[in-house]
Motif scaffolding. Structure first.
Motif, PDB file in Angstrom:
ATOM      1  N   SER A 171       0.965  -1.259   0.131  1.00 57.96           N
ATOM      2  CA  SER A 171      -0.092   0.004   0.255  1.00 57.96           C
ATOM      3  C   SER A 171       0.838   1.063  -0.192  1.00 57.96           C
ATOM      4  O   SER A 171       2.012   1.091   0.093  1.00 57.96           O
ATOM      5  N   ALA A 172       0.321   2.346  -0.297  1.00 61.50           N
ATOM      6  CA  ALA A 172       0.889   3.654  -0.401  1.00 61.50           C
ATOM      7  C   ALA A 172       0.079   4.834   0.030  1.00 61.50           C
ATOM      8  O   ALA A 172      -1.071   4.692  -0.535  1.00 61.50           O
ATOM      9  N   ASN A 173       0.109   5.782   0.876  1.00 63.26           N
ATOM     10  CA  ASN A 173      -0.596   6.914   1.055  1.00 63.26           C
ATOM     11  C   ASN A 173      -0.040   7.901   0.159  1.00 63.26           C
ATOM     12  O   ASN A 173       0.623   7.876  -0.872  1.00 63.26           O
ATOM     13  N   ALA A 174      -0.883   9.126   0.092  1.00 66.42           N
ATOM     14  CA  ALA A 174      -0.488  10.028  -1.065  1.00 66.42           C
ATOM     15  C   ALA A 174       0.762  10.501  -0.963  1.00 66.42           C
ATOM     16  O   ALA A 174       1.424  10.935  -2.029  1.00 66.42           O
ATOM     17  N   SER A 175       1.441  10.679   0.469  1.00 67.53           N
ATOM     18  CA  SER A 175       2.856  11.143   0.371  1.00 67.53           C
ATOM     19  C   SER A 175       3.778  10.126  -0.198  1.00 67.53           C
ATOM     20  O   SER A 175       4.634  10.559  -0.743  1.00 67.53           O
ATOM     21  N   ASP A 176       3.405   8.947   0.309  1.00 65.24           N
ATOM     22  CA  ASP A 176       4.525   7.866  -0.382  1.00 65.24           C
ATOM     23  C   ASP A 176       4.204   7.897  -2.049  1.00 65.24           C
ATOM     24  O   ASP A 176       5.209   7.889  -2.536  1.00 65.24           O
ATOM     25  N   LEU A 177       3.105   7.773  -2.325  1.00 70.87           N
ATOM     26  CA  LEU A 177       2.833   8.054  -3.859  1.00 70.87           C
ATOM     27  C   LEU A 177       3.846   9.201  -4.462  1.00 70.87           C
ATOM     28  O   LEU A 177       4.289   9.282  -5.780  1.00 70.87           O
ATOM     29  N   ALA A 178       3.568  10.384  -3.758  1.00 70.38           N
ATOM     30  CA  ALA A 178       4.205  11.604  -4.265  1.00 70.38           C
ATOM     31  C   ALA A 178       5.541  11.546  -4.345  1.00 70.38           C
ATOM     32  O   ALA A 178       6.530  11.765  -5.225  1.00 70.38           O
ATOM     33  N   ASP A 179       6.274  10.716  -3.198  1.00 73.65           N
ATOM     34  CA  ASP A 179       7.716  10.536  -3.069  1.00 73.65           C
ATOM     35  C   ASP A 179       8.106   9.478  -4.435  1.00 73.65           C
ATOM     36  O   ASP A 179       9.064   9.712  -4.965  1.00 73.65           O
ATOM     37  N   PHE A 180       7.624   8.442  -4.420  1.00 72.74           N
ATOM     38  CA  PHE A 180       7.654   7.758  -5.675  1.00 72.74           C
ATOM     39  C   PHE A 180       7.802   8.399  -6.948  1.00 72.74           C
ATOM     40  O   PHE A 180       8.544   8.091  -7.756  1.00 72.74           O
TER      41      PHE A 180
END
Length: 211
Positions: free
Chosen positions: A64-73
């Motif tokens: 899973s990934a939250n919005a912050s994780d996705l923005a980092d990726f």
């Protein structure tokens, strides 16, 4: 359909921005590869399939990934992602013609800057007026988009008819989310805000001397 919304959006507008990643995210939600769920009081993309997707950003998400994780990726992989999109667009856009136009525009800029010098010193002033028009012609050529191939025209036609949310976002950005689930809108807006925030360099603050 065997192409990503990001490819359609790029062929359509030739713009590289976070809406391309957002459109692909929505496409993966639509086909059930991911779902949007609440985890630890925050919205997260939850992976529902362990299969390799073939996407430079979403393949790195584990469970899973939250919005912050996705923005980092997305931000750390932005160059790889956009190169992937551009490479995928080769069968649909006549890049050879665009390269030719870019080279022609460059030569016209160079000629307009220095080409008049020998004529001026040789006192051949009767044709110097031509150099006033060269920058204008070079500017026009530089903004001309490369034509599409037959496959590119077909891709654009199919994408324009597609009413899936992912393709609406590919065409209109966040405006394509109007009338959809509130959680989806919230997650998309948060991702876009965080992604743009990472592209802004932090300003250096002056350190005050300690007493």
């Amino acid at each position: 359909m065997n192409y990503w919304p990001s490819l359609y959006a790029f062929v359509r507008s030739r713009k590289e921005n976070e809406d391309l990643i957002l459109a692909d995210m929505l496409f993966l939600l639509e086909n059930g590869t991911f779902s949007l769920e609440h985890e630890d009081n925050q919205l997260c993309l939850v992976r529902k399939s362990n299969e390799i997707i073939g996407h430079p950003v979403f393949d790195v998400i584990g469970s899973s990934a939250n919005a912050s994780d996705l923005a980092d990726f997305a931000f750390s992989l932005r160059e790889k992602f956009f190169l992937w999109v551009i490479k995928s667009s080769e069968p649909y856009i006549r890049w050879d013609i665009e390269n030719l136009l870019n080279n022609l525009s460059l030569w016209m800029w160079l000629i307009s800057l220095v080409g008049w010098v020998p004529f001026y010193f040789l006192h051949v002033t009767s044709i110097l007026w031509i150099w006033f028009f060269l920058p204008t012609i070079a500017l026009v050529i530089s903004v001309v988009k490369a034509p599409l191939t037959v496959d590119g025209q077909s891709l654009l036609k199919d994408g324009n008819k597609n009413n899936a949310i992912s393709f609406k976002v590919a065409r209109n950005g966040l405006n394509g989310l109007k009338g959809t689930d509130a959680d989806l809108i919230q997650f998309s807006k948060l991702f876009k805000t965080l992604y743009r925030g990472r592209s802004v360099r932090p300003q250096k603050t002056e350190k005050r001397p300690t007493i």
